[in-house]
Write a protein that holds these residues in place. Structure first.
Motif, PDB file in Angstrom:
ATOM      1  N   THR A   7       0.545  -1.326   0.215  1.00 19.43           N
ATOM      2  CA  THR A   7      -0.176  -0.099  -0.063  1.00 19.43           C
ATOM      3  C   THR A   7       0.790   1.348   0.360  1.00 19.43           C
ATOM      4  O   THR A   7       2.203   1.168   0.774  1.00 19.43           O
ATOM      5  CB  THR A   7      -0.916  -0.076   0.733  1.00 19.43           C
ATOM      6  N   ALA A   8       0.294   2.196  -0.638  1.00 23.93           N
ATOM      7  CA  ALA A   8       1.295   3.548  -0.517  1.00 23.93           C
ATOM      8  C   ALA A   8       0.199   4.326  -1.694  1.00 23.93           C
ATOM      9  O   ALA A   8      -0.728   3.757  -1.912  1.00 23.93           O
ATOM     10  CB  ALA A   8       2.231   3.210  -1.648  1.00 23.93           C
ATOM     11  N   GLY A  12       1.318   9.261   1.178  1.00 30.48           N
ATOM     12  CA  GLY A  12       2.493   8.282   1.933  1.00 30.48           C
ATOM     13  C   GLY A  12       2.474   8.632   3.725  1.00 30.48           C
ATOM     14  O   GLY A  12       2.297   7.904   5.035  1.00 30.48           O
ATOM     15  N   THR A  16      -1.941   5.439   3.762  1.00 23.92           N
ATOM     16  CA  THR A  16      -0.933   4.264   2.908  1.00 23.92           C
ATOM     17  C   THR A  16      -1.074   3.069   4.493  1.00 23.92           C
ATOM     18  O   THR A  16      -1.714   1.530   4.087  1.00 23.92           O
ATOM     19  CB  THR A  16       0.028   4.553   3.109  1.00 23.92           C
ATOM     20  N   THR A  38       4.170  -1.385   4.028  1.00 20.57           N
ATOM     21  CA  THR A  38       3.989   0.234   2.962  1.00 20.57           C
ATOM     22  C   THR A  38       4.791   0.595   2.731  1.00 20.57           C
ATOM     23  O   THR A  38       5.948   0.737   3.369  1.00 20.57           O
ATOM     24  CB  THR A  38       2.913   0.556   4.991  1.00 20.57           C
ATOM     25  N   GLN A  39       4.586   1.533   2.190  1.00 18.11           N
ATOM     26  CA  GLN A  39       5.101   2.766   1.556  1.00 18.11           C
ATOM     27  C   GLN A  39       4.923   3.731   1.628  1.00 18.11           C
ATOM     28  O   GLN A  39       3.926   4.478   0.856  1.00 18.11           O
ATOM     29  CB  GLN A  39       6.178   2.787   0.166  1.00 18.11           C
ATOM     30  N   GLY A  40       5.264   4.800   2.716  1.00 24.32           N
ATOM     31  CA  GLY A  40       4.345   6.048   3.276  1.00 24.32           C
ATOM     32  C   GLY A  40       5.547   6.979   3.940  1.00 24.32           C
ATOM     33  O   GLY A  40       7.063   6.537   3.371  1.00 24.32           O
ATOM     34  N   ILE A  44       9.604   1.894   4.005  1.00 22.33           N
ATOM     35  CA  ILE A  44       9.006   1.009   3.359  1.00 22.33           C
ATOM     36  C   ILE A  44       9.058   0.041   5.242  1.00 22.33           C
ATOM     37  O   ILE A  44      10.563  -0.160   5.624  1.00 22.33           O
ATOM     38  CB  ILE A  44       9.922   0.162   2.561  1.00 22.33           C
ATOM     39  N   ILE A  67       5.203   2.390  -7.311  1.00 28.32           N
ATOM     40  CA  ILE A  67       5.631   1.353  -6.104  1.00 28.32           C
ATOM     41  C   ILE A  67       6.683   1.391  -6.383  1.00 28.32           C
ATOM     42  O   ILE A  67       7.394   0.819  -7.401  1.00 28.32           O
ATOM     43  CB  ILE A  67       4.519   0.146  -6.113  1.00 28.32           C
TER      44      ILE A  67
END
Length: 101
Positions: A7-8, A12, A16, A38-40, A44, A67
């Motif tokens: 999820t991103a 961010g 997310t 998660t990439q916020g 990561i 992503i």
């Protein structure tokens, strides 16, 4: 079913992490195993390992923004979805995934 997800969102921040929680809750309710990266704003978190990816039946990838490391998912059935769809209708997403051939 063994699901992995990333999820991103564009900012961010909250979405997310909220989307990750929603996916985890919905997948487990349906008896699936799931691991979400998660990439916020915090970077990561809970990075998917190569073993996580290799053992996955499907990958759910958000498509609101690019992503990081999306090349890791080549050769795996992927399902692209927006953060808003995850937050608004997660059960519909799980139903679609279950109906994938």
């Amino acid at each position: 079913m063994n699901i992995i997800a990333v999820t991103a969102c564009s900012t961010g921040i909250a979405e997310t992490y909220m989307a990750a929680e929603v996916l985890e809750r919905c997948a487990r309710t349906r008896g699936h195993s799931i691991k979400v990266e998660t990439q916020g704003a915090l970077g990561i978190m809970d990075k998917l390992s190569s073993q996580d990816i290799a053992s996955a039946d499907i990958a759910i990838l958000t498509n609101d923004i690019a992503i990081n490391g999306d090349d890791r998912f080549k050769g795996i059935k992927t399902f692209h979805v927006s953060i808003s769809d995850i937050l608004e209708s997660p059960q519909d997403i799980m139903s679609e995934i279950n109906s994938e051939p």
